[in-house]
Design a protein around this motif. Structure first.
Motif, short mmCIF file in Angstrom:
data_model
loop_
_atom_site.label_atom_id
_atom_site.label_comp_id
_atom_site.label_asym_id
_atom_site.label_seq_id
_atom_site.Cartn_x
_atom_site.Cartn_y
_atom_site.Cartn_z
N MET A 85 1.06 -1.19 -0.18
CA MET A 85 0.09 -0.07 0.10
C MET A 85 0.71 1.20 0.01
O MET A 85 2.00 1.33 0.57
CB MET A 85 -1.06 0.04 1.17
N LEU A 86 0.47 2.33 -0.70
CA LEU A 86 1.30 3.53 -0.72
C LEU A 86 1.02 4.42 0.61
O LEU A 86 0.12 4.31 1.03
CB LEU A 86 0.60 4.33 -1.91
N SER A 87 2.02 5.04 0.77
CA SER A 87 2.24 5.96 1.67
C SER A 87 1.59 7.15 1.51
O SER A 87 1.32 7.41 0.22
CB SER A 87 3.59 6.05 2.60
N ASN A 88 0.98 7.96 2.37
CA ASN A 88 0.33 9.09 2.09
C ASN A 88 1.36 10.15 1.53
O ASN A 88 0.93 10.90 0.56
CB ASN A 88 -0.15 9.93 3.49
N LYS A 89 2.68 10.29 1.77
CA LYS A 89 3.72 11.04 1.11
C LYS A 89 3.77 10.84 -0.30
O LYS A 89 3.83 11.45 -1.25
CB LYS A 89 4.92 10.94 1.98
N ARG A 90 3.97 9.43 -0.62
CA ARG A 90 4.18 8.89 -1.91
C ARG A 90 2.88 9.16 -2.68
O ARG A 90 3.19 9.51 -3.88
CB ARG A 90 4.40 7.49 -1.84
N LEU A 91 1.80 9.02 -2.08
CA LEU A 91 0.69 9.21 -2.81
C LEU A 91 0.41 10.86 -3.13
O LEU A 91 0.03 10.97 -4.42
CB LEU A 91 -0.73 8.83 -2.18
N ALA A 92 0.66 11.65 -2.43
CA ALA A 92 0.79 13.03 -2.56
C ALA A 92 1.86 13.36 -3.55
O ALA A 92 1.54 14.15 -4.57
CB ALA A 92 1.12 13.84 -1.49
N ASP A 93 3.01 12.83 -3.67
CA ASP A 93 3.83 12.91 -4.54
C ASP A 93 3.44 12.54 -6.18
O ASP A 93 3.56 13.25 -6.90
CB ASP A 93 5.09 12.29 -4.42
N LEU A 94 2.87 11.37 -5.93
CA LEU A 94 2.48 10.99 -7.28
C LEU A 94 1.35 11.91 -7.83
O LEU A 94 1.39 12.14 -9.04
CB LEU A 94 1.81 9.39 -7.03
N GLY A 95 0.45 12.27 -6.91
CA GLY A 95 -0.66 13.34 -7.16
C GLY A 95 -0.07 14.55 -7.94
O GLY A 95 -0.55 15.08 -8.98
N TYR A 96 0.83 15.03 -7.43
CA TYR A 96 1.61 16.46 -7.66
C TYR A 96 2.18 16.30 -9.06
O TYR A 96 2.22 17.15 -9.89
CB TYR A 96 2.58 16.80 -6.64
N LYS A 97 2.96 15.03 -9.11
CA LYS A 97 3.65 14.76 -10.59
C LYS A 97 2.60 14.66 -11.54
O LYS A 97 2.69 15.11 -12.71
CB LYS A 97 4.37 13.67 -10.39
N THR A 98 1.59 14.10 -11.33
CA THR A 98 0.60 13.87 -12.56
C THR A 98 -0.27 15.29 -12.71
O THR A 98 -0.25 15.41 -13.96
CB THR A 98 -0.68 13.02 -11.78
N PHE A 99 -0.60 15.86 -11.68
CA PHE A 99 -1.13 17.44 -11.78
C PHE A 99 -0.15 18.06 -12.65
O PHE A 99 -0.56 18.92 -13.61
CB PHE A 99 -1.64 17.89 -10.75
N SER A 100 1.10 18.31 -12.05
CA SER A 100 2.10 19.11 -12.84
C SER A 100 2.11 18.52 -14.48
O SER A 100 2.40 19.35 -15.23
CB SER A 100 3.36 19.05 -12.36
N GLY A 101 2.26 17.44 -14.58
CA GLY A 101 2.37 16.94 -15.91
C GLY A 101 1.35 17.25 -16.85
O GLY A 101 1.30 17.94 -18.23
N THR A 102 0.15 17.15 -16.33
CA THR A 102 -1.03 17.83 -17.04
C THR A 102 -0.93 19.22 -17.47
O THR A 102 -1.48 19.69 -18.47
CB THR A 102 -2.42 17.17 -16.43
N MET A 103 -0.68 19.67 -16.41
CA MET A 103 -0.70 21.48 -16.55
C MET A 103 0.47 21.63 -17.53
O MET A 103 0.29 22.62 -18.40
CB MET A 103 -0.20 21.97 -15.30
N ILE A 104 1.64 21.03 -17.59
CA ILE A 104 2.65 21.34 -18.57
C ILE A 104 1.74 20.87 -19.90
O ILE A 104 2.10 21.70 -21.04
CB ILE A 104 3.85 20.20 -18.32
N LEU A 105 1.37 19.75 -20.29
CA LEU A 105 0.62 19.44 -21.54
C LEU A 105 -0.39 20.46 -21.78
O LEU A 105 -0.29 20.86 -22.98
CB LEU A 105 0.06 18.07 -21.39
N LEU A 106 -1.09 20.72 -20.75
CA LEU A 106 -2.25 21.91 -21.44
C LEU A 106 -1.46 23.26 -21.73
O LEU A 106 -2.07 23.82 -22.63
CB LEU A 106 -2.88 22.38 -20.18
N THR A 107 -0.53 23.56 -21.11
CA THR A 107 0.30 24.90 -21.49
C THR A 107 0.88 24.76 -22.78
O THR A 107 0.59 25.77 -23.56
CB THR A 107 1.28 25.13 -20.37
#
Length: 58
Positions: A1-23
């Motif tokens: 199971m993923l820890s909260n920190k690892r899950l937050a990091d994964l969410g941040y990277k996903t969000f950042s990646g989609t923002m870069i693609l949208l830009t």
């Protein structure tokens, strides 16, 4: 199971990646619109020059 920190990091990277693609996509659309604007302006300018030449010949 993923820890909260690892899950937050994964969410941040996903969000950042989609923002870069949208830009990048937004930049592409903006560039395309500017290109079409200048192409249309050039066509209108050429049409105006051809029209005045036709009027002068008549």
């Amino acid at each position: 199971m993923l820890s909260n920190k690892r899950l937050a990091d994964l969410g941040y990277k996903t969000f950042s990646g989609t923002m870069i693609l949208l830009t990048l996509y937004g930049g592409y659309l903006c560039s395309l619109r500017v290109y079409r604007h200048f192409q249309r302006r050039l066509q209108l300018q050429e049409a105006a020059e051809n029209q005045t030449e036709a009027v002068i010949k008549d």
